[in-house]
Design an enzyme around this catalytic site. Sequence first.
Site, PDB file in Angstrom:
ATOM      1  N   LYS A  55       0.837  -1.201   0.000  1.00 52.63           N
ATOM      2  CA  LYS A  55       0.000   0.000   0.000  1.00 52.63           C
ATOM      3  C   LYS A  55       0.880   1.263   0.000  1.00 52.63           C
ATOM      4  O   LYS A  55       0.642   2.202  -0.760  1.00 52.63           O
ATOM      5  CB  LYS A  55      -0.933  -0.005   1.219  1.00 52.63           C
ATOM      6  N   GLN A  99      -4.741  -1.361   9.605  1.00 49.97           N
ATOM      7  CA  GLN A  99      -4.575  -2.702   9.034  1.00 49.97           C
ATOM      8  C   GLN A  99      -5.118  -3.751  10.009  1.00 49.97           C
ATOM      9  O   GLN A  99      -4.731  -3.788  11.171  1.00 49.97           O
ATOM     10  CB  GLN A  99      -3.086  -2.949   8.728  1.00 49.97           C
ATOM     11  N   ASP A 122     -11.279   2.842   4.085  1.00 46.68           N
ATOM     12  CA  ASP A 122     -11.679   1.434   3.978  1.00 46.68           C
ATOM     13  C   ASP A 122     -13.199   1.314   3.821  1.00 46.68           C
ATOM     14  O   ASP A 122     -13.710   0.236   3.512  1.00 46.68           O
ATOM     15  CB  ASP A 122     -11.242   0.659   5.229  1.00 46.68           C
TER      16      ASP A 122
END
Length: 312
Positions: A55, A99, A122
């Site tokens: 990422k 994460q 997200d």
Amino acid sequence: MTKQPHVLDGVAIASEIKAEVGLEVSKLVEQGITPGLAVILVGNVAASEIYVRSKVKTCGELGIFSELIAPPETVTTEEMLELVAKLNAREDIDGILIQLPLPKHVDTKRLLEAVSPDKDVDGFHPVNAGRLQSGQPGLQPCTPAGIIEVLKRARLPIAGQNAVVVGRSDIVGKPAALLLLNESATVTVCHSRTHDLAAVTRGADIIVAAIGRPGFITAEMVKPGAVLIDVGINRLTDKADVEKFFAGDEKRAATFEKKGSVIVGDIDPAAFKISSAYTPVPGGVGALTIAMLMHNTVKAARLRRGFSAESK
Ligand code: NDP
């Protein structure tokens, strides 16, 4: 002669999306705005480290500022909440990504809800889930949003199609079903309590499989000519399983010999052969998740400043 199914190449579509995001970034930079993503990685779960590295690297390639914050495994929920509050307040940060999974002692739900909905790249915050449910603009979960991109960019019809989503998780199944509904598909959501699943899936023009069980959707469960979207990522470590799913596939056999495992989706590869189009595993939907995260970061940067979601 039977028509060969069309392979929906997630890697190629992801490159296309990343190129578009890069262009959007350069337009923002011209206006003195550099989109910024903060990535929080707790502890040292090997898979999470690989995802996070990827990422951060992609941010660099597209001109997005990124900051990796790595609290120790022992971090408390309160300390994490403090960190999120600081990132919520920072002007140079447009997206906050925590994460997952987090260590068991950390309250994941509380943390995800602490992220400002406007920086929730997200798309997991209840506010964004609500926006999605009511068809309002907002940040959408990356993997389901990637599914829609695949279908649209391959010019496959969605409106009026019978779409069956197998799986109802908050991360994949439910948002995928809502996105398909917002595109005017006729949507059925199936799960572990569904009776006669095969009868439902056989009526589908589009099947989205997000179950987490290797090769669970078999050819007998699929109408010939259906479009198959395979979200599953399952690791096979037993040679008999590899031979069952990939008989005669020399490339997979070689990978298994070399690495001791291969990846299979939730759809039996035998079912792909009778489809009209399918996303392979790997190289299908999974390839799109990071591209959609980059897309969401730039979208957040624009929406936070009162611009439209995209410049065009
Ligand atoms: P979850 O475990 O959260 O959800 C699985 C769903 O499948 C549940 O709704 C469950 O039903 C349903 N299910 C389980 N068994 C059956 C059955 N026998 N018949 C019908 N439905 C069943 O998984 P996720 O949604 O998080 O992930 C699904 C898959 O997608 C996994 O393989 C995961 O690795 C992959 N994934 C891939 C991503 C990517 O490509 N980037 C991102 C996220 C996930 P019930 O609710 O009744 O228990």
